[in-house]
Enzyme design. Structure first.
Site, PDB file in Angstrom:
ATOM      1  N   ASP A   1       0.829  -1.203   0.000  1.00 57.66           N
ATOM      2  CA  ASP A   1       0.000   0.000   0.000  1.00 57.66           C
ATOM      3  C   ASP A   1       0.858   1.246   0.000  1.00 57.66           C
ATOM      4  OD1 ASP A   1      -2.073  -1.706   0.048  1.00 57.66           O
ATOM      5  OD2 ASP A   1      -2.867  -1.106   2.018  1.00 57.66           O
TER       6      ASP A   1
ATOM      7  N   ASP B   1       0.719   4.238  -2.582  1.00 53.10           N
ATOM      8  CA  ASP B   1       0.453   5.616  -2.155  1.00 53.10           C
ATOM      9  C   ASP B   1       1.511   6.576  -2.666  1.00 53.10           C
ATOM     10  OD1 ASP B   1      -1.765   4.710  -0.901  1.00 53.10           O
ATOM     11  OD2 ASP B   1      -0.906   4.709   1.129  1.00 53.10           O
TER      12      ASP B   1
ATOM     13  N   SER C   1     -35.647  -8.205 -17.368  1.00 55.27           N
ATOM     14  CA  SER C   1     -35.711  -8.892 -16.078  1.00 55.27           C
ATOM     15  C   SER C   1     -35.656 -10.393 -16.353  1.00 55.27           C
ATOM     16  CB  SER C   1     -37.011  -8.523 -15.374  1.00 55.27           C
ATOM     17  OG  SER C   1     -38.087  -8.756 -16.250  1.00 55.27           O
TER      18      SER C   1
ATOM     19  N   GLU D   1     -24.333 -18.568 -12.993  1.00 53.94           N
ATOM     20  CA  GLU D   1     -23.767 -17.454 -12.238  1.00 53.94           C
ATOM     21  C   GLU D   1     -24.546 -17.328 -10.935  1.00 53.94           C
ATOM     22  OE1 GLU D   1     -24.276 -14.125 -14.939  1.00 53.94           O
ATOM     23  OE2 GLU D   1     -23.408 -15.299 -16.575  1.00 53.94           O
TER      24      GLU D   1
ATOM     25  N   LYS E   1     -26.622 -15.244  -8.425  1.00 56.66           N
ATOM     26  CA  LYS E   1     -27.438 -14.052  -8.600  1.00 56.66           C
ATOM     27  C   LYS E   1     -27.097 -13.064  -7.491  1.00 56.66           C
ATOM     28  CE  LYS E   1     -32.247 -12.908  -9.444  1.00 56.66           C
ATOM     29  NZ  LYS E   1     -32.416 -12.011  -8.292  1.00 56.66           N
TER      30      LYS E   1
ATOM     31  N   ASP F   1     -27.392  -9.800  -5.244  1.00 61.47           N
ATOM     32  CA  ASP F   1     -28.481  -8.953  -4.788  1.00 61.47           C
ATOM     33  C   ASP F   1     -27.953  -7.528  -4.655  1.00 61.47           C
ATOM     34  OD1 ASP F   1     -31.064  -8.629  -4.251  1.00 61.47           O
ATOM     35  OD2 ASP F   1     -31.017  -9.465  -2.234  1.00 61.47           O
TER      36      ASP F   1
ATOM     37  N   ARG G   1     -30.425   0.539 -14.147  1.00 65.08           N
ATOM     38  CA  ARG G   1     -31.319  -0.197 -15.015  1.00 65.08           C
ATOM     39  C   ARG G   1     -32.611   0.587 -15.238  1.00 65.08           C
ATOM     40  NH1 ARG G   1     -35.590  -3.438 -14.300  1.00 65.08           N
ATOM     41  NH2 ARG G   1     -35.916  -5.025 -15.868  1.00 65.08           N
TER      42      ARG G   1
ATOM     43  N   GLU H   1     -23.513  -5.780 -11.872  1.00 66.70           N
ATOM     44  CA  GLU H   1     -24.265  -5.565 -10.648  1.00 66.70           C
ATOM     45  C   GLU H   1     -23.340  -4.894  -9.635  1.00 66.70           C
ATOM     46  OE1 GLU H   1     -27.427  -6.841 -10.821  1.00 66.70           O
ATOM     47  OE2 GLU H   1     -28.162  -6.968  -8.766  1.00 66.70           O
TER      48      GLU H   1
ATOM     49  N   TYR I   1     -21.505  -8.905 -15.808  1.00 61.11           N
ATOM     50  CA  TYR I   1     -22.064 -10.210 -16.164  1.00 61.11           C
ATOM     51  C   TYR I   1     -22.524 -10.341 -17.618  1.00 61.11           C
ATOM     52  CZ  TYR I   1     -26.470  -7.885 -14.955  1.00 61.11           C
ATOM     53  OH  TYR I   1     -27.504  -7.013 -14.871  1.00 61.11           O
TER      54      TYR I   1
ATOM     55  N   LYS J   1     -34.166 -19.665  -7.844  1.00 60.57           N
ATOM     56  CA  LYS J   1     -34.061 -19.029  -6.537  1.00 60.57           C
ATOM     57  C   LYS J   1     -33.676 -20.015  -5.426  1.00 60.57           C
ATOM     58  CE  LYS J   1     -35.257 -14.701  -7.185  1.00 60.57           C
ATOM     59  NZ  LYS J   1     -36.175 -14.052  -6.326  1.00 60.57           N
TER      60      LYS J   1
ATOM     61  N   CYS K   1     -48.594   7.384  22.243  1.00 56.83           N
ATOM     62  CA  CYS K   1     -47.603   7.257  21.180  1.00 56.83           C
ATOM     63  C   CYS K   1     -46.195   7.297  21.772  1.00 56.83           C
ATOM     64  CB  CYS K   1     -47.776   8.389  20.184  1.00 56.83           C
ATOM     65  SG  CYS K   1     -46.419   8.542  19.027  1.00 56.83           S
TER      66      CYS K   1
ATOM     67  N   CYS L   1     -44.393  10.742  20.795  1.00 52.96           N
ATOM     68  CA  CYS L   1     -44.833  12.071  21.227  1.00 52.96           C
ATOM     69  C   CYS L   1     -45.718  12.026  22.461  1.00 52.96           C
ATOM     70  CB  CYS L   1     -45.584  12.767  20.091  1.00 52.96           C
ATOM     71  SG  CYS L   1     -47.186  12.032  19.751  1.00 52.96           S
TER      72      CYS L   1
ATOM     73  N   CYS M   1     -51.306   6.949  16.172  1.00 56.41           N
ATOM     74  CA  CYS M   1     -51.149   8.206  16.897  1.00 56.41           C
ATOM     75  C   CYS M   1     -51.806   9.270  16.028  1.00 56.41           C
ATOM     76  CB  CYS M   1     -49.666   8.504  17.085  1.00 56.41           C
ATOM     77  SG  CYS M   1     -49.332  10.223  17.514  1.00 56.41           S
TER      78      CYS M   1
ATOM     79  N   CYS N   1     -46.532  14.952  15.770  1.00 63.58           N
ATOM     80  CA  CYS N   1     -45.694  13.848  16.237  1.00 63.58           C
ATOM     81  C   CYS N   1     -44.422  13.788  15.388  1.00 63.58           C
ATOM     82  CB  CYS N   1     -46.499  12.565  16.112  1.00 63.58           C
ATOM     83  SG  CYS N   1     -45.541  11.083  16.428  1.00 63.58           S
TER      84      CYS N   1
HETATM   85 ZN   LIG Z   1     -46.993  10.375  18.026  1.00 62.70          ZN
END
Ligand SMILES: [Zn+2]
Length: 667
Positions: free
Chosen positions: A32, A36, A81, A112, A114, A116, A135, A171, A223, A311, A405, A408, A423, A428
């Site tokens: 590093d 630098d 999609s 591959e 997937k 998220d 996208r 992604e 991808y 999935k 509540c 508040c 509430c 609030c």
């Molecule tokens: Zn409240």
């Protein structure tokens, strides 16, 4: 000079190479400190010779100033999609459908994991990153080039000859470790935590200020090739190899397989190894390898026939329910949530989970102190599935909804037949944020320029305690807020000012009374004619309005019984917000017969706005000073009109005097 130029070139090349080793291949060749030192030398040379800085220089990843809003990028080829399958049988059915469409052709596949994260499209032109976009809806995305430049695994310039123009897709994601670290930092700074890595990645990439994005540990895997001018390899797998050779970062989990049974093995393997994957994943993606077959199979609806997502099932874990907390939502709904003993679910530490409402808690018999099953599925907030009754010690407590509540202390009401307690206090603090964003929204008071960020800043700074506090705001109040430009501050003040004359029904709608949508608000406005009539209306009178039933009448009645809400109405009235129907105003416009000329730059209004306001009040605006001119409004750096007005003895108004005159005229 030539020597310097050459050294700068050399340094950039070296730094790009080491960047690539470090961020893309994850196998650095230098320390590093050495890296630098190279960066420091390049920075120094560029500072001494700023004319030699190019946008592709490694020093320029974060060069851009914040933007007010993202531009739009049209995708040349839409980002599709994917259809989902959830079992091996469904996967086989997908395979059969595809095979039947291309009889006699054998297929191989690329598997591959997937990711998220957030899908993006990067366009390169002449070997340089040209645009980066989200996208979006698949056809049009947001231009987030400046933010994507801050991700070091995205090459700003390519390592070898590439097609003249092409687009890659990838992604953007946060690793699990990066996500936990980010949330720990946020917790220390008292900032709200991100629910999951996906939200954190999306939120980071969509920052208007790239200086914030650069601090987030974002990464990317490419991808696919979206499109290219020129020759490209004939298969997806070879395309990935080719893109890798250009310097793009590829997922190490990608696999080439020749048989659908192998796809199932890949799926099963990574389902078991899920905890050990560096990022969040909710399944695998299978693509038919031949690009020719991909073209033949084409698209049905929005989904390509040549690819599918397989999935993973939701993941569960058990832990202890330490307590049940309450958050207050947009219309004052009190939402219970689970406070858990931290537990790792699929590699992400969970400390909180959703609990829906009181009845749901009772139905599932979830008690404080219980051992509970929690579940995560994709991007959804983790849920409490239910208690493990066999593990009860007898010390568990049954949850009771508070009667005041928690934010508040206001009254909590649970209308008959409804699952949710609320509430009903408009002031609030927990509700006011949501209420404020509703109040300024287009169908309500239509105050342009107050987005989520500004709304939060206004509340956090204490400048605003309820929606009516918007009106006394001045330009310098806003300008004092972080990163608020002079011009945008002036625009917001203008927009607030303009909203004072909205039709009555929009004011009623803007108050955010439960069950009172824009249509109901219109009925109420035309029936009562002014706010006072509505405020004082008995339930009986409300019920006499066509289409208003007991549920709405009850909700309106409750709303105006709350002291805080009445105070907001009074403040709106004092601020000059119109609280009656236009017809009832029926007074003559105050500036009729007066002629205005404006010279120089006004601080609080753009010129067009100034003119519009004068005209609204019945005045005339002309471009040059004559004997007929009533007032010359004098801004900063006035032109020759000022001399002329002085010569003619026209009345001069400073900006302050002008504003005062408008205020008087508005009364
Ligand atoms: Zn409240």
């Amino acid at each position: 000079m030539e020597k310097t130029e050459k050294r700068i070139e050399e340094l950039r090349e070296q730094i790009n190479y080491h960047n690539y080793r470090y961020y893309v291949l994850d196998s650095p060749e230098i320390s590093d400190a050495e890296y630098d030192a190279l960066m420091a030398e390049l920075r120094r040379l560029e500072e001494e010779h700023p004319q030699l800085i190019t946008p592709e220089s490694p020093t320029q990843r974060v060069g851009a100033a914040p933007v007010e809003a993202f531009g739009v990028v049209e995708h040349l080829v839409p980002l599709l999609s994917l259809a989902n399958v959830f079992s091996y049988d469904e996967l086989l059915a997908w395979h059969r459908r595809a095979s039947n469409l291309i009889p006699g052709r054998s297929m191989d596949f690329v598997c591959e994991l997937k990711l998220d994260g957030l899908a993006v499209a990067l366009t390169y032109s002449d070997g340089r990153l040209a645009t980066g976009a989200t996208r979006g809806d698949g056809y049009r995305g947001e231009d987030i080039t400046q933010n994507l430049r801050t991700i070091r695994s995205i090459p700003l310039s390519l390592r070898k000859d590439a097609p003249k123009k092409f687009e890659v897709r990838g992604e953007v994601y946060l690793s699990k470790a990066g996500f936990e670290k980010l949330n720990e930092e946020r917790a220390r700074e008292g900032q709200p935590l991100f629910a999951n890595p996906r939200n954190a990645a999306a939120g980071s990439v969509r920052q208007l200020d790239p200086r914030i994005t650069v601090k987030r540990p974002l990464d990317i895997y490419i991808y696919a090739l979206g499109w290219a001018e020129g020759n490209v390899p004939p298969t997806h797998w070879e395309t990935l190899e080719y893109l890798k050779s250009l310097g793009f970062k590829m997922s190490p989990y990608n696999a080439y397989v020749t048989d659908i049974g192998e796809v199932e093995n890949y799926h099963r393997h990574w389902l078991e190894e899920r905890e050990n994957i560096e990022f969040e994943t909710d399944g695998i993606v299978i693509k038919i390898n031949s690009l020719d077959l991909q073209r033949q199979l084409g698209v049905v609806g929005h989904d390509p026939r040549w690819a599918v997502a397989y999935k993973f099932p939701a993941i569960q874990a058990t832990t202890r329910l330490l307590d049940i907390g309450i958050s207050v939502g947009r219309t004052g709904s009190l939402n219970p949530f689970a406070i858990l003993e931290p537990v790792s679910v699929g590699g992400v530490t969970i400390k909180q989970a959703a609990l829906h409402n009181e009845e749901d808690i009772r139905r599932k018999d979830i008690r404080i102190g219980d051992t509970v099953i929690v579940q995560r599925a994709g991007e959804v907030i983790p849920q409490v599935v239910g208690p493990v009754v066999s593990k009860r010690s007898g010390e568990e407590r049954i949850f009771v909804m508070p009667s005041r509540c928690p934010a508040c202390g206001g009254e909590v009401v649970k209308p008959q037949g409804e699952a949710v307690a609320r509430c009903i206090n408009t002031s609030c603090p927990a509700q006011i944020y949501e209420l404020l964003t509703h109040f300024v929204s287009r169908p309500a008071m239509d105050i342009d320029g107050i987005g989520e960020k500004l709304a939060a800043a206004l509340l956090n700074s204490g400048l605003i305690k309820d929606v009516a506090d918007l009106y006394p705001l001045r330009k310098h109040d806003l300008a004092a807020l972080e990163r608020m430009g002079e011009k945008s501050a002036a625009n917001v003040i203008n927009a607030i000012e303009r909203s004072k004359d909205r039709p009555l029904f929009r004011v009623i709608f803007a108050l955010g009374i439960r069950h009172v949508g824009a249509e109901t608000a219109e009925l109420l406005a035309s029936h009562f004619g002014d706010m006072d009539g509505l405020v004082k209306a008995s339930e009986e009178e409300l019920l006499s309005v066509p289409t208003i039933g007991p549920k709405i009448a009850d909700s309106i009645h409750l709303f105006f019984r709350e002291e805080a809400n009445l105070k907001v109405i009074e403040k709106l009235r004092k601020a000059g917000v119109r609280l009656q129907e236009e017809a009832a105003k029926a007074k003559e416009l105050p500036l009729v017969g007066q002629e205005f000329v404006v010279t120089g730059r006004l601080e609080d209004f753009p010129r067009s706005e100034t003119e519009a306001r004068i005209k609204e009040l019945g005045g005339a605006v002309v471009s040059s000073v004559t004997r007929k001119t009533t007032f010359l409004v004098v801004g900063a750096d006035p032109g020759s009109k000022l001399e002329k007005a002085r010569a003619l003895g026209t009345r001069l108004l400073s900006e302050e005097e002008f504003l005062h005159l408008l205020e008087e005229a508005n009364k």
